[in-house]
Design an enzyme around this catalytic site. Structure first.
Site, short mmCIF file in Angstrom:
data_model
loop_
_atom_site.label_atom_id
_atom_site.label_comp_id
_atom_site.label_asym_id
_atom_site.label_seq_id
_atom_site.Cartn_x
_atom_site.Cartn_y
_atom_site.Cartn_z
N ARG A 141 29.11 61.51 6.07
CA ARG A 141 28.72 62.04 7.35
C ARG A 141 27.60 61.13 7.84
O ARG A 141 26.62 60.75 7.34
CB ARG A 141 27.92 63.34 7.16
N ARG A 143 28.17 76.65 12.79
CA ARG A 143 27.40 78.26 13.36
C ARG A 143 28.55 79.34 13.24
O ARG A 143 28.52 80.47 12.68
CB ARG A 143 26.71 78.19 14.60
N ASN A 197 14.86 64.92 13.58
CA ASN A 197 13.95 64.28 12.59
C ASN A 197 13.50 63.05 13.16
O ASN A 197 13.36 62.00 12.53
CB ASN A 197 14.62 64.02 11.44
N THR A 251 22.59 74.07 5.79
CA THR A 251 21.67 74.22 4.91
C THR A 251 21.30 75.95 4.96
O THR A 251 20.96 76.09 6.41
CB THR A 251 20.54 73.39 5.33
N ASN A 301 21.67 62.70 10.22
CA ASN A 301 20.42 63.68 10.66
C ASN A 301 19.11 63.29 10.07
O ASN A 301 18.10 64.06 9.98
CB ASN A 301 20.83 65.07 10.01
N HIS A 342 25.62 62.32 2.52
CA HIS A 342 24.80 62.56 3.63
C HIS A 342 24.09 61.49 4.24
O HIS A 342 23.24 61.12 3.75
CB HIS A 342 24.27 63.75 3.26
N TYR A 400 17.88 61.88 7.30
CA TYR A 400 17.59 61.62 6.00
C TYR A 400 17.58 60.28 5.50
O TYR A 400 17.98 59.18 6.21
CB TYR A 400 18.18 62.76 5.24
#
Ligand code: 8OZ
Length: 373
Positions: free
Chosen positions: A234, A326, A242, A29, A185, A182, A187
């Protein structure tokens, strides 16, 4: 080590897609779509094009519907303008010889009425507020608390599936090579999967099989559109980002892996570790074992990998491919750096989310560094 023997440079087939190396770009993101409309733009296309030497690029999380949006400035794949914007991205990546999957996203409860159609409450399996989770709703809102969501009605489940189906169709029109669902994480799909966020007592909650029902319906719909070879999922079994928690990640995700294996999808990408928060200390080997036991397709590992750890775990058969996040932000030519064992540029976390070219398209390649030396 010569390139020939380097595990990172052994080609790999993901369905029909031939990957020249095992160094993949994570979904990241970056919150830089054009406003209004959450539309991918030329700057986004340039950013992805710069990273086309990845074995495969996974796009940043992309909302499949207005309801699926949880943060300001993230892109969507539900309007014609967005489809046209994404064509610039896929065209630029393909022009540079790369491959790119779109990550299909619905945030569920990780949103805010200010981001939702008609200012409605965000939706979730259960009306449970994600304690401590935050989002941002505008350029100057700062991080704001996420309120209690509304539990989805049973009759709405088919609509959720249709949102993903339409997103998958639109991704196809936009020229992607495949899609990643997705389910990580914290969601929407992760909220259904994990026991901490799903307290439903109907067929979409309770047992592991029930909690997996909606995610599997979504994957089936996406397979209908793309074919199983071009679909991945994923997951983040031990991720706590979260406000997530599951009472038995090995059982839950081992079972999910078996069902995904039965559906025949190309890959599972597993967030084994994350700077955003993980329960486990180190990689959750027991959960990884359970997923590997159930799923015979490609296993993509993610989470704070170095090149050497990736080489080692590929060699040991713990994973097939590795996504780098990263390091890919800061090094557009990451595969070449790994090939040469060259030093890496450092990332600047103040420019991860939102902003302009700075910290986005202005990280130099090795060749550019040599020229300016
Ligand atoms: C960081 C900030 C906002 C969203 C994820 C899509 O963790 C995200 C995300 C990460 O998957």
């Amino acid at each position: 080590m010569s390139n020939q023997n380097d595990p990172l440079f052994q080609p790999h087939h993901l369905g029909e897609l031939a990957l020249p190396n095992r160094i993949l770009m994570s979904p990241l993101t970056r919150s830089r779509s054009s406003q209004p409309g959450d539309i991918p733009n030329d700057m986004n296309a340039r950013y992805y094009q710069q990273r086309a030497s990845a074995g495969l690029i996974l796009s940043e999380a992309t909302q499949v519907s207005p309801q699926g949006k949880g943060y300001a400035f993230t892109p969507g794949i539900h309007s014609q303008e967005q489809i046209e914007g994404w064509k610039k991205v896929t065209g630029a990546v393909h022009m540079a010889g790369g491959r790119i999957h779109m990550q299909l996203w619905h945030v569920g409860r990780i949103s805010h009425p200010d981001l939702q159609p008609n200012g409605e409450k965000p939706v979730a399996p259960s009306a449970i507020k994600p304690e401590g989770a935050k989002t941002f709703i505008s350029a100057d809102s700062g991080m704001v608390d996420i309120p209690e969501p509304r539990a989805l009605e049973i009759a709405e489940m088919t609509d959720i599936v249709e949102q993903y189906r339409q997103g998958a169709l639109n991704a196809k029109e936009a020229g992607f090579d495949g899609v990643e669902v997705h389910a990580a994480n914290g969601y929407l799909l992760d909220q259904f999967i994990k026991s901490g966020s799903n307290h439903r007592t109907d067929e979409y909650g309770g047992s592991v099989e029930n909690r997996l029902r909606l995610p599997l319906m979504v994957v089936e719909a996406v397979i209908d559109v793309w074919g199983k070879d071009k679909v991945g999922v994923r997951v983040s079994p031990t991720g706590s980002f979260n406000a997530m928690d599951d009472d038995n990640p090995a059982e839950t995700f081992g079972t999910f892996a078996r069902h995904l294996n039965d559906l025949g999808i190309a890959y599972i990408e597993v967030v084994e570790d994350s700077f955003q928060g993980n329960h486990a200390n180190g990689r959750p080997e027991e959960v990884i074992d359970a997923i590997r036991a159930g799923f015979k397709g490609t296993y993509i590992a993610n989470g704070a990998y170095t090149a050497d750890e990736a080489r080692k775990r590929i060699d040991e058969g713990r994973c097939d491919l590795v996504t780098f996040g990263r390091p890919f932000i800061a090094n557009p030519d990451l595969p070449e750096r790994f090939r040469q064992n060259a030093p890496l540029n450092d990332w600047d976390d103040s420019t991860f989310y939102g902003g302009d070219e700075h910290g986005y398209t202005d990280y130099p390649t090795l060749i550019e560094l040599e020229k300016s030396a």
